[in-house]
Enzyme design. Structure first.
Site, PDB file in Angstrom:
ATOM      1  N   ASP A 193      43.177  32.998  41.399  1.00  0.00           N
ATOM      2  CA  ASP A 193      41.577  32.913  41.438  1.00  0.00           C
ATOM      3  C   ASP A 193      40.969  31.984  42.387  1.00  0.00           C
ATOM      4  O   ASP A 193      39.829  31.329  42.102  1.00  0.00           O
ATOM      5  CB  ASP A 193      41.070  32.529  39.965  1.00  0.00           C
ATOM      6  N   GLY A 218      39.752  32.822  45.146  1.00  0.00           N
ATOM      7  CA  GLY A 218      38.761  33.609  46.026  1.00  0.00           C
ATOM      8  C   GLY A 218      39.386  34.457  47.002  1.00  0.00           C
ATOM      9  O   GLY A 218      38.893  34.769  48.053  1.00  0.00           O
ATOM     10  N   GLY A 273      39.846  37.636  46.860  1.00  0.00           N
ATOM     11  CA  GLY A 273      39.167  38.788  47.251  1.00  0.00           C
ATOM     12  C   GLY A 273      38.163  38.641  48.484  1.00  0.00           C
ATOM     13  O   GLY A 273      37.858  39.642  49.010  1.00  0.00           O
ATOM     14  N   GLY A 331      42.622  39.959  38.588  1.00  0.00           N
ATOM     15  CA  GLY A 331      41.421  40.367  38.757  1.00  0.00           C
ATOM     16  C   GLY A 331      40.647  39.675  39.966  1.00  0.00           C
ATOM     17  O   GLY A 331      40.824  38.524  40.162  1.00  0.00           O
ATOM     18  N   HIS A 332      40.209  40.485  40.562  1.00  0.00           N
ATOM     19  CA  HIS A 332      39.433  40.062  41.912  1.00  0.00           C
ATOM     20  C   HIS A 332      38.022  40.244  42.034  1.00  0.00           C
ATOM     21  O   HIS A 332      37.727  41.381  41.694  1.00  0.00           O
ATOM     22  CB  HIS A 332      39.984  40.579  43.367  1.00  0.00           C
ATOM     23  N   ARG A 388      65.837  49.276  33.863  1.00  0.00           N
ATOM     24  CA  ARG A 388      65.640  50.537  34.271  1.00  0.00           C
ATOM     25  C   ARG A 388      65.153  51.754  33.267  1.00  0.00           C
ATOM     26  O   ARG A 388      66.015  52.752  33.304  1.00  0.00           O
ATOM     27  CB  ARG A 388      66.947  50.651  35.133  1.00  0.00           C
ATOM     28  N   VAL A 416      39.975  39.022  33.948  1.00  0.00           N
ATOM     29  CA  VAL A 416      40.600  40.006  33.173  1.00  0.00           C
ATOM     30  C   VAL A 416      40.083  39.687  31.788  1.00  0.00           C
ATOM     31  O   VAL A 416      39.890  40.554  31.111  1.00  0.00           O
ATOM     32  CB  VAL A 416      41.939  39.986  33.647  1.00  0.00           C
ATOM     33  N   THR A 417      40.544  38.386  31.279  1.00  0.00           N
ATOM     34  CA  THR A 417      40.273  38.088  29.963  1.00  0.00           C
ATOM     35  C   THR A 417      39.050  37.265  29.520  1.00  0.00           C
ATOM     36  O   THR A 417      38.716  37.128  28.334  1.00  0.00           O
ATOM     37  CB  THR A 417      41.542  36.940  29.838  1.00  0.00           C
ATOM     38  N   ARG A 424      38.325  29.018  32.471  1.00  0.00           N
ATOM     39  CA  ARG A 424      39.429  28.664  33.140  1.00  0.00           C
ATOM     40  C   ARG A 424      39.349  27.103  33.189  1.00  0.00           C
ATOM     41  O   ARG A 424      38.453  26.414  33.065  1.00  0.00           O
ATOM     42  CB  ARG A 424      38.973  28.768  34.587  1.00  0.00           C
ATOM     43  N   ASP A 430      31.147  24.469  48.601  1.00  0.00           N
ATOM     44  CA  ASP A 430      29.835  24.310  47.967  1.00  0.00           C
ATOM     45  C   ASP A 430      29.751  23.129  46.838  1.00  0.00           C
ATOM     46  O   ASP A 430      28.787  22.711  46.469  1.00  0.00           O
ATOM     47  CB  ASP A 430      28.882  25.439  47.859  1.00  0.00           C
TER      48      ASP A 430
HETATM   49  P1  IMP Z   1      50.663  37.686  32.732  1.00  0.00           P
HETATM   50  O1  IMP Z   1      50.871  37.557  34.212  1.00  0.00           O
HETATM   51  O2  IMP Z   1      49.629  38.378  32.158  1.00  0.00           O
HETATM   52  O3  IMP Z   1      51.993  37.756  31.751  1.00  0.00           O
HETATM   53  O4  IMP Z   1      50.362  36.162  32.321  1.00  0.00           O
HETATM   54  C1  IMP Z   1      51.048  35.045  32.506  1.00  0.00           C
HETATM   55  C2  IMP Z   1      50.230  33.884  32.957  1.00  0.00           C
HETATM   56  O5  IMP Z   1      49.751  33.895  34.273  1.00  0.00           O
HETATM   57  C3  IMP Z   1      49.224  33.485  31.943  1.00  0.00           C
HETATM   58  O6  IMP Z   1      49.117  32.090  31.957  1.00  0.00           O
HETATM   59  C4  IMP Z   1      47.893  34.179  32.863  1.00  0.00           C
HETATM   60  O7  IMP Z   1      46.464  33.636  32.424  1.00  0.00           O
HETATM   61  C5  IMP Z   1      48.629  34.096  34.205  1.00  0.00           C
HETATM   62  N1  IMP Z   1      48.038  35.000  35.235  1.00  0.00           N
HETATM   63  C6  IMP Z   1      48.366  36.335  35.403  1.00  0.00           C
HETATM   64  N2  IMP Z   1      47.633  36.908  36.253  1.00  0.00           N
HETATM   65  C7  IMP Z   1      46.817  36.069  36.759  1.00  0.00           C
HETATM   66  C8  IMP Z   1      45.888  36.009  37.960  1.00  0.00           C
HETATM   67  O8  IMP Z   1      45.662  36.954  38.502  1.00  0.00           O
HETATM   68  N3  IMP Z   1      44.853  35.027  37.945  1.00  0.00           N
HETATM   69  C9  IMP Z   1      45.113  33.778  37.241  1.00  0.00           C
HETATM   70  N4  IMP Z   1      46.166  33.453  36.231  1.00  0.00           N
HETATM   71  C10 IMP Z   1      46.854  34.829  35.954  1.00  0.00           C
HETATM   72 MG    MG Z   2      41.725  36.524  39.602  1.00  0.00          MG
END
Ligand code: IMP
Ligand code: MG
Length: 336
Positions: A13, A15, A17, A42-43, A138, A250-251, A255, A283
Site C-alpha cells: 500500500d 501507492g 498503483g 488492492g491497488h 500440485r 481489500v478488507t 491500517r 504532502d
Molecule cells: P494473505 O496474503 O491474505 O494471506 O495475508 C497475509 C498478510 O499479508 C496479512 O497481514 C495481510 O494483511 C497482508 N497483505 C496481503 N496482501 C496485502 C497487500 O496487498 N497490502 C497490504 N497487506 C497485504
Molecule cells: Mg493495497
C-alpha cells in the site's frame, strides 16, 4: 527501451498503483503485466473524482494503449477477475497466462475459517494462502481448466519477451510489499509468496538479464494492515494528530501507521536491486506540498525529508508523489 519493475518497499500500500499509472502515461509501454500473489492486493488509483480499487486487473489499466496481462505466478480468482473486467471495460485487451493457478470458493472458505490464517496472521481472507498451498501440493486448478477464461488465455512470458526483443517498453507491476515477503518479511506474519523484484520477474517469466530498471516505492509514513511486527509503528493518537488515517482497499481494515524506517528502506532497496526510488505521501510531511508538480516548489521541510530518505536508501529518488491523484507527482527521472 526498457523493462521496468515496480515494487513496494515497505509493507504494501505504498501507492504503487498510482506510480504505475504515471509511468505508463509517460513511457507508453505496450504491455503492463501484473506479478505478485493475487487478489489479496488492492491497488487504489484516483483520477479526477473517480476512485478505482483493483485486485486482479493491473493498475496500469488507466493507460489505454497497453495490453494488460496477469503473469504466470499470480493466483486468479475468476469471480473478481470477471467483475473488474466488466466494471473497467478492458475485456478486449486483458490476458491471463494459461498456467495461472485458480482460487476456488473452497480456498476462500479455508482462509476465512482457519484461526491461524484469519486471526493470528490476519490474512485478507481472499483465499490466496490456501490456493498457493494447493499449488505447491500440485492439486490446484489452472486457468486453462476454466472454459470461462479461455478467451483471455495467452503465454505471458512469450508476449513479454517478444515485446522486449522488439525494443518496446514493458512494465511489470508488483503487488504487496517487501515486509510481507514469505522469504524476507516478518515470518510468519507474511503473505504466501516472496514479494521482491526477482519474484515479480519470475512471476512474468522475464529473466534477470532482461530487467533494466527496478523502481522501489516507499511511503513517507509506512503502513501495515494485519498482524505482525512493525518497528516504527506510532500510537494511534500520534498518527491521528498528524491527520493520517488509512483503510485497506481489500478488507477495509484500518491500517497501522508508522514513522519512516531508514534501516528497513535500505535493506529492502538492496534485496529488490533498486535502481530508482519513488516516495509517496510527501504532502503528509508538509501539507504545503499537496499537489505540487515541480521539484523547485517543494518546501524546505519536504526537501530535507527527501535528502534524509535518499541517504538512508542509497539510491536516487526520482519520483515524488504529492497527493493521491495521478497528476499530483514530480518526475525527475530525466534529470538524474
Ligand atoms: P494473505 O496474503 O491474505 O494471506 O495475508 C497475509 C498478510 O499479508 C496479512 O497481514 C495481510 O494483511 C497482508 N497483505 C496481503 N496482501 C496485502 C497487500 O496487498 N497490502 C497490504 N497487506 C497485504
Ligand atoms: Mg493495497
Amino acid at each position: 527501451m526498457t523493462c521496468t519493475i515496480i515494487v513496494g518497499g515497505f509493507f504494501g500500500d505504498e501507492g504503487k498503483g498510482k506510480i504505475v499509472a504515471h509511468i505508463a502515461h509517460q513511457d507508453r509501454p505496450t504491455i503492463i503485466s501484473r506479478g505478485g500473489v493475487g487478489p489479496n492486493a488492492g491497488h487504489t488509483v484516483i483520477v479526477g473524482d473517480k476512485e478505482y480499487g483493483v485486485r486482479m486487473v493491473p493498475s496500469g489499466f488507466l493507460y489505454p494503449d497497453a495490453r494488460l496481462m496477469i503473469g504466470t505466478g499470480v493466483l486468479v480468482d475468476p469471480r473478481v477477475f470477471k467483475h473488474e473486467v466488466e466494471m473497467l471495460g478492458v475485456g478486449d485487451r486483458i490476458f491471463i497466462d494459461s498456467r495461472c493457478s485458480i482460487i476456488d470458493e473452497e480456498h476462500i472458505a479455508r482462509d476465512k475459517s482457519s484461526d491461524h490464517l484469519a486471526k493470528t496472521i490476519g490474512s485478507t481472507g481472499s483465499g490466496c494462502g490456501p490456493a498457493n498451498s494447493d499449488r505447491v501440493l500440485r492439486t490446484a486448478r489452472q486457468a486453462k481448466d476454466l472454459p470461462e477464461l479461455s478467451r483471455y488465455l495467452t503465454d505471458v512470458p512469450m508476449e513479454l519477451n517478444t515485446a522486449i526483443k522488439r525494443g518496446e517498453n514493458v512494465l511489470l507491476e508488483g503487488t504487496q510489499g517487501f515486509g510481507i515477503s514469505l522469504y524476507y518479511g516478518t515470518y510468519p506474519f507474511v503473505t504466501s509468496k516472496d514479494t521482491s523484484a526477482s519474484q515479480i520477474a519470475a512471476d512474468n517469466g522475464v529473466g534477470p538479464t532482461r530487467i533494466d530498471d527496478v523502481v522501489v516505492v516507499f511511503k513517507a509514513y509506512p503502513t501495515r494492515v494485519g498482524e505482525g511486527p512493525f518497528l516504527t509503528e506510532m500510537d494511534r493518537s500520534v498518527s491521528d494528530r498528524l491527520g493520517i488515517q488509512e483503510f485497506g482497499t481489500v478488507t477495509h481494515r484500518q491500517r497501522r501507521i508508522g514513522q519512516w524506517d531508514g534501516d528497513m528502506a535500505r535493506y529492502s532497496a538492496m534485496i529488490n536491486g533498486c535502481t530508482q526510488v519513488a516516495i509517496t505521501g510527501i504532502d503528509r510531511v508538509d501539507k504545503d506540498c499537496f499537489g505540487v508538480t515541480e521539484y523547485e516548489k517543494l518546501s524546505r521541510k519536504a526537501r530535507e525529508f527527501l535528502k534524509m530518505a535518499e541517504d538512508d536508501i542509497g539510491y536516487p529518488i526520482t519520483l515524488i508523489s504529492t497527493g493521491p491523484e495521478v497528476s499530483q507527482i514530480i518526475d525527475i527521472r530525466e534529470r538524474r
